[in-house]
Design a protein around this motif. Structure first.
Motif, PDB file in Angstrom:
ATOM      1  N   ASP A   1      30.502  36.736  23.962  1.00  0.00           N
ATOM      2  CA  ASP A   1      30.659  38.185  23.742  1.00  0.00           C
ATOM      3  C   ASP A   1      29.612  38.751  22.739  1.00  0.00           C
ATOM      4  O   ASP A   1      29.390  40.005  23.117  1.00  0.00           O
ATOM      5  CB  ASP A   1      31.987  38.333  23.099  1.00  0.00           C
TER       6      ASP A   1
ATOM      7  N   GLU B   1      42.463  35.084  26.787  1.00  0.00           N
ATOM      8  CA  GLU B   1      42.452  36.628  27.024  1.00  0.00           C
ATOM      9  C   GLU B   1      40.922  37.340  27.436  1.00  0.00           C
ATOM     10  O   GLU B   1      40.106  37.146  26.613  1.00  0.00           O
ATOM     11  CB  GLU B   1      43.346  37.177  25.882  1.00  0.00           C
ATOM     12  N   PHE B   2      40.987  38.139  28.086  1.00  0.00           N
ATOM     13  CA  PHE B   2      39.947  39.044  28.553  1.00  0.00           C
ATOM     14  C   PHE B   2      40.099  40.192  28.748  1.00  0.00           C
ATOM     15  O   PHE B   2      41.277  40.728  29.542  1.00  0.00           O
ATOM     16  CB  PHE B   2      38.745  38.353  29.672  1.00  0.00           C
ATOM     17  N   SER B   3      39.199  41.312  28.982  1.00  0.00           N
ATOM     18  CA  SER B   3      39.540  42.640  29.349  1.00  0.00           C
ATOM     19  C   SER B   3      39.203  42.625  30.724  1.00  0.00           C
ATOM     20  O   SER B   3      38.056  42.278  31.437  1.00  0.00           O
ATOM     21  CB  SER B   3      38.307  43.105  28.663  1.00  0.00           C
ATOM     22  N   GLU B   4      40.046  43.435  31.553  1.00  0.00           N
ATOM     23  CA  GLU B   4      40.079  43.603  33.124  1.00  0.00           C
ATOM     24  C   GLU B   4      39.487  44.902  33.384  1.00  0.00           C
ATOM     25  O   GLU B   4      39.703  45.498  34.552  1.00  0.00           O
ATOM     26  CB  GLU B   4      41.336  43.425  33.820  1.00  0.00           C
ATOM     27  N   ASP B   5      38.767  45.634  32.529  1.00  0.00           N
ATOM     28  CA  ASP B   5      38.005  46.952  32.928  1.00  0.00           C
ATOM     29  C   ASP B   5      36.884  46.728  33.759  1.00  0.00           C
ATOM     30  O   ASP B   5      36.508  46.234  34.210  1.00  0.00           O
ATOM     31  CB  ASP B   5      37.852  47.712  31.541  1.00  0.00           C
TER      32      ASP B   5
ATOM     33  N   LYS C   1      39.075  33.222  31.864  1.00  0.00           N
ATOM     34  CA  LYS C   1      40.060  33.082  32.749  1.00  0.00           C
ATOM     35  C   LYS C   1      40.363  31.482  33.026  1.00  0.00           C
ATOM     36  O   LYS C   1      41.589  31.226  33.008  1.00  0.00           O
ATOM     37  CB  LYS C   1      39.985  33.715  34.164  1.00  0.00           C
TER      38      LYS C   1
ATOM     39  N   ASP D   1      33.915  36.694  32.022  1.00  0.00           N
ATOM     40  CA  ASP D   1      35.357  36.748  32.430  1.00  0.00           C
ATOM     41  C   ASP D   1      35.875  35.644  33.149  1.00  0.00           C
ATOM     42  O   ASP D   1      37.206  35.218  32.829  1.00  0.00           O
ATOM     43  CB  ASP D   1      35.732  38.251  32.851  1.00  0.00           C
TER      44      ASP D   1
END
Length: 112
Positions: A41, A108-112, A103, A99
């Protein structure tokens, strides 16, 4: 400083910062592959910072051109723009790869 020298410095900013962004993005993938997600990150943030610097260089040239002061297009300028566009694409792809690794690890990760 002469206009030619100023253009050269701007172009080198594109090349250097684009290259740094791409390297940071690659390091993000390598870190994620090892499960080092905080580092991954951070490397993506570093890539974003380098891209921001490259955009500053590019914006200066675009502003100059838009105000009616044409900027000479050289092979070096094309090379710099190519570096920047490849870095942007690579950074976006690196975020997706990070990501995927998150997964797979159940993180947890951002799916945007």
């Amino acid at each position: 400083m002469g206009e030619e020298q100023q253009n050269l410095e701007t172009i080198m900013g594109l090349i250097i910062n684009g290259g740094n962004a791409k390297s940071d993005a690659m390091e993000a993938i390598r870190a994620a592959k090892k499960g080092q997600f905080d580092e991954a990150d951070q490397k993506l943030k570093d890539a974003d910072a380098a891209l921001g610097e490259a955009h500053k260089s590019q914006t200066g040239m675009l502003t100059k051109e838009a105000s009616g002061d044409p900027v000479a297009v050289s092979l070096l300028m094309v090379h710099g723009q190519d570096h920047l566009m490849n870095a942007i694409t690579f950074r976006d792809l690196a975020a997706e790869v990070v990501d995927v690794y998150k997964k797979m690890a159940g993180v947890e990760f951002s799916e945007d």
